[in-house]
Design an enzyme around this catalytic site. Sequence first.
Site, mmCIF file in Angstrom:
data_model
loop_
_atom_site.group_PDB
_atom_site.id
_atom_site.type_symbol
_atom_site.label_atom_id
_atom_site.label_comp_id
_atom_site.label_asym_id
_atom_site.label_seq_id
_atom_site.Cartn_x
_atom_site.Cartn_y
_atom_site.Cartn_z
ATOM 1 N N GLN A 133 -7.783 2.919 3.653
ATOM 2 C CA GLN A 133 -7.755 3.254 5.202
ATOM 3 C C GLN A 133 -8.158 4.608 5.469
ATOM 4 O O GLN A 133 -8.802 4.985 6.297
ATOM 5 C CB GLN A 133 -6.586 2.782 5.620
ATOM 6 C CG GLN A 133 -6.223 2.911 7.141
ATOM 7 C CD GLN A 133 -5.040 2.140 7.646
ATOM 8 O OE1 GLN A 133 -5.306 1.165 7.939
ATOM 9 N NE2 GLN A 133 -3.881 2.780 7.706
ATOM 10 N N GLY A 157 -0.646 7.654 6.042
ATOM 11 C CA GLY A 157 -0.169 7.384 4.712
ATOM 12 C C GLY A 157 -1.049 7.198 3.611
ATOM 13 O O GLY A 157 -1.965 6.189 3.821
ATOM 14 N N LYS A 158 -0.845 7.894 2.462
ATOM 15 C CA LYS A 158 -1.719 7.669 1.446
ATOM 16 C C LYS A 158 -1.412 6.034 0.861
ATOM 17 O O LYS A 158 -2.298 5.624 0.073
ATOM 18 C CB LYS A 158 -1.369 8.520 0.243
ATOM 19 C CG LYS A 158 -1.948 9.935 0.608
ATOM 20 C CD LYS A 158 -1.376 10.949 -0.572
ATOM 21 C CE LYS A 158 -2.213 12.257 -0.431
ATOM 22 N NZ LYS A 158 -1.858 13.282 -1.744
ATOM 23 N N GLY A 214 4.400 -0.748 14.070
ATOM 24 C CA GLY A 214 5.889 -0.842 14.540
ATOM 25 C C GLY A 214 6.699 -1.283 13.287
ATOM 26 O O GLY A 214 6.153 -1.166 11.863
ATOM 27 N N HIS A 253 7.144 5.488 7.575
ATOM 28 C CA HIS A 253 6.716 5.781 9.024
ATOM 29 C C HIS A 253 7.252 7.112 9.628
ATOM 30 O O HIS A 253 6.666 8.052 9.966
ATOM 31 C CB HIS A 253 6.770 4.707 10.086
ATOM 32 C CG HIS A 253 6.269 3.528 9.775
ATOM 33 N ND1 HIS A 253 6.896 2.305 9.499
ATOM 34 C CD2 HIS A 253 4.964 3.080 9.701
ATOM 35 C CE1 HIS A 253 6.130 1.352 9.131
ATOM 36 N NE2 HIS A 253 4.778 1.652 9.438
HETATM 37 P P1 AMP Z 1 1.428 0.347 9.258
HETATM 38 O O1 AMP Z 1 2.629 0.218 10.615
HETATM 39 O O2 AMP Z 1 1.684 -0.345 8.088
HETATM 40 O O3 AMP Z 1 0.210 0.088 9.888
HETATM 41 O O4 AMP Z 1 1.363 1.964 8.682
HETATM 42 C C1 AMP Z 1 1.279 2.813 9.750
HETATM 43 C C2 AMP Z 1 1.199 4.186 8.937
HETATM 44 O O5 AMP Z 1 2.111 4.386 8.122
HETATM 45 C C3 AMP Z 1 0.063 3.944 7.846
HETATM 46 O O6 AMP Z 1 -0.707 5.194 8.025
HETATM 47 C C4 AMP Z 1 0.390 3.833 6.668
HETATM 48 O O7 AMP Z 1 -0.060 4.265 5.721
HETATM 49 C C5 AMP Z 1 1.882 4.546 6.684
HETATM 50 N N1 AMP Z 1 2.893 4.040 5.704
HETATM 51 C C6 AMP Z 1 3.323 2.825 5.596
HETATM 52 N N2 AMP Z 1 4.373 2.869 4.562
HETATM 53 C C7 AMP Z 1 4.167 3.841 4.211
HETATM 54 C C8 AMP Z 1 4.954 4.639 2.870
HETATM 55 N N3 AMP Z 1 5.898 3.654 2.140
HETATM 56 N N4 AMP Z 1 4.807 5.893 2.947
HETATM 57 C C9 AMP Z 1 3.993 6.561 3.740
HETATM 58 N N5 AMP Z 1 3.318 6.301 4.689
HETATM 59 C C10 AMP Z 1 3.320 4.856 4.977
#
Ligand code: AMP
Length: 273
Positions: free
Chosen positions: A150, A144-145, A28, A34
């Site tokens: 992960q 996301g890379k 979230g 995202h």
């Molecule tokens: P999180 O909510 O932080 O668990 O992220 C959810 C997904 O969004 C994960 O696969 C992250 O790698 C991806 N994500 C977070 N920040 C970025 C970003 N700046 N660029 C691309 N993907 C992202």
Amino acid sequence: MEILRSVKELREFIASCNGEIGFVPTMGALHEGHLSLIKKCVSENCISIVSTFVNPTQFLPGEDFESYPKKEESDIKMCELSGVNAIFIPNGREMYFENEPKIKAPEKFANILEGKTRPGHFDGVLRVLTKLFNLVRPTRVYMGKKDAQQVLIVQNMVKTMFINTQIIPCEIVRESDGLALSSRNVYLNDEQKCHALRLSRSLMNASNLIKKGELNVSEIKACMLNTLEPLQVDYVAVVDREFNEISKIELGNAIILVAAYVGKTRLIDNLWV
Ligand code: AMP
């Protein structure tokens, strides 16, 4: 768009679906990073599902689980405007049981870098994703890379546990100044945001060195550490796409990673070269 708040509602929604399902698991507080995953998911699948669940098992004691940013209303709006079919916002109690099989991320990938500083973190990630994958049964999962380690650990789980889905790694989205978007950036004040730019700048400098033909990892690391000064650096590492540390960059098969503290906030960034 359906707003699903219980496992029962999610199960019923999935049972009613006809066609390939794309899934974006998140915690979230959605931002443009995202959103890029969500847009790709919507464009490539018949049905798109986003989960927003701050997963307690991937936080260590003393980390920011309690204070993790929450923006439910805007999360729902962003998903709705992007053409998502359903958002899953479960409550924590429903996701976990007293007696569960233990899921352990493989030591080779999970005890280094992020896993070294955050022991058990990837066990928690795999635990929640196993549950979410079993519930959603997605054809494709968008990740996301930005969280490179992960992505690799989840790809390994999907492959070795014969989970019938495809992990799609997505590019890192950055602010115009280079800062990688992160839900945790809200912890930074203006001055800290300036300091935080050292992470992306160190990667840019590494990239420039590589473009000039420098493939020696110790030279690249030294340049990065210089750029990161005076931040407290957790690690600067160069690995291949299997997460083995390397001493010479092989183009198309390397990832340069950095983790550093800006004040109390721990930030990560990386570059796939
Ligand atoms: P999180 O909510 O932080 O668990 O992220 C959810 C997904 O969004 C994960 O696969 C992250 O790698 C991806 N994500 C977070 N920040 C970025 C970003 N700046 N660029 C691309 N993907 C992202």
